[in-house]
Structure formats: C-alpha cells, structure tokens
Design a protein around this motif. Sequence first.
Motif, PDB file in Angstrom:
ATOM      1  N   ARG A 132      36.245  85.618 -37.557  1.00  0.00           N
ATOM      2  CA  ARG A 132      37.409  85.905 -36.701  1.00  0.00           C
ATOM      3  C   ARG A 132      38.380  84.728 -36.680  1.00  0.00           C
ATOM      4  O   ARG A 132      39.586  84.901 -36.708  1.00  0.00           O
ATOM      5  CB  ARG A 132      36.968  86.217 -35.272  1.00  0.00           C
ATOM      6  N   ARG A 133      37.834  83.530 -36.612  1.00  0.00           N
ATOM      7  CA  ARG A 133      38.688  82.343 -36.609  1.00  0.00           C
ATOM      8  C   ARG A 133      39.492  82.272 -37.909  1.00  0.00           C
ATOM      9  O   ARG A 133      40.680  81.973 -37.884  1.00  0.00           O
ATOM     10  CB  ARG A 133      37.861  81.076 -36.411  1.00  0.00           C
ATOM     11  N   GLU A 138      44.672  82.738 -40.719  1.00  0.00           N
ATOM     12  CA  GLU A 138      45.480  83.359 -41.773  1.00  0.00           C
ATOM     13  C   GLU A 138      46.730  83.998 -41.193  1.00  0.00           C
ATOM     14  O   GLU A 138      47.816  83.893 -41.765  1.00  0.00           O
ATOM     15  CB  GLU A 138      44.662  84.410 -42.526  1.00  0.00           C
ATOM     16  N   LYS A 139      46.583  84.663 -40.056  1.00  0.00           N
ATOM     17  CA  LYS A 139      47.728  85.287 -39.394  1.00  0.00           C
ATOM     18  C   LYS A 139      48.741  84.234 -38.983  1.00  0.00           C
ATOM     19  O   LYS A 139      49.949  84.423 -39.121  1.00  0.00           O
ATOM     20  CB  LYS A 139      47.297  86.082 -38.169  1.00  0.00           C
ATOM     21  N   GLU A 140      48.260  83.109 -38.452  1.00  0.00           N
ATOM     22  CA  GLU A 140      49.164  82.030 -38.045  1.00  0.00           C
ATOM     23  C   GLU A 140      49.915  81.482 -39.240  1.00  0.00           C
ATOM     24  O   GLU A 140      51.114  81.217 -39.159  1.00  0.00           O
ATOM     25  CB  GLU A 140      48.374  80.899 -37.371  1.00  0.00           C
ATOM     26  N   TYR A 144      54.218  81.589 -40.072  1.00  0.00           N
ATOM     27  CA  TYR A 144      55.066  80.419 -40.262  1.00  0.00           C
ATOM     28  C   TYR A 144      55.711  80.350 -41.637  1.00  0.00           C
ATOM     29  O   TYR A 144      56.618  79.575 -41.855  1.00  0.00           O
ATOM     30  CB  TYR A 144      54.277  79.135 -40.010  1.00  0.00           C
ATOM     31  N   ILE A 145      55.273  81.146 -42.571  1.00  0.00           N
ATOM     32  CA  ILE A 145      55.818  81.076 -43.923  1.00  0.00           C
ATOM     33  C   ILE A 145      57.195  81.711 -43.982  1.00  0.00           C
ATOM     34  O   ILE A 145      57.602  82.574 -43.382  1.00  0.00           O
ATOM     35  CB  ILE A 145      54.865  81.747 -44.942  1.00  0.00           C
TER      36      ILE A 145
END
Length: 145
Positions: A132-133, A138-140, A144-145
């Motif tokens: 989960r972490r 990955e979502k974070e 930001y990309i």
Amino acid sequence: MELSNKSEYALLALLELASRYSNGESLQIRQMAVLQDIPNRYLEQLLATLRRGGLIKSIRGAKGGYVLARDPRKITLLEAWSCIEGVESITPKLDHNSNTVDSQLIEEVWQEARQAANSVLEGYTLQDLCERRSRHREKELMYYI
C-alpha cells in the motif's frame, strides 16, 4: 478500539523493517527513529517489546540492528497490535454483572465491534502495508510530474 501512539509507532517501525526484509538489511534504532520521526528512547522500549514477542530479532555488531523474525507476509497487524497492547486488548471480557439489561446490550454490541475490528486487522499483513505504501508513493510521484 483505538490506535494508540505506542501501537502506531510500533507499526511504523515494523513497516520499515518489512520493507527491507527481502534484502536482509537490518536497521538501527536511530535510522528508524529518523525515518519515522519516533523518539529514540521510546522506540528502544517498543523494539524490546516486539523482540520479546518474537516479531523482530536483534543483530549485534557494527552492522547490527533489527530485522523481522519472519516473512512480512506471515505477520498480521493483529499480531503486531496484540504484541504491543497486550492480549487483553483483543479479547476483553464482557461484564455480565452490569447493572441493567441495557448496559449488557451495549457491552454485547461493543464486543461485536471489537471482533469486527480484530477480523480486519487479522486480514492485513506487514507485506500488505508495504504494498500500500508503494502504491501511495507512486500516486504522489505521478501527481508531481
């Protein structure tokens, strides 16, 4: 059922150890403390409890530190939580000497809620937390990309 600071810190430390399990990498107290912002002295006490509970092992020497005692897929959150909080927190006794039937009914419902919470914690492992972490990170990064 409430997540105490003690349990949260212990789970955070276990998460760090679980993320390094496949590499066989040990972590020292000060490293874990910095990574998860946990006071050193408090973390020492928690790690001692987890070691006595058989969830982690300590390794002596210059490259020493702590590692999980078992595969993170085999350590449930309920097991970790009960190691820190004690077995009584998992199976509290019903007070059959309650003053009223209403009090007994409320106690019974509370017991059902505890059992449901325990069932959820039994269904998750340290490996699940690691996965989960990774997904959250990955979502974070994507954001930001």
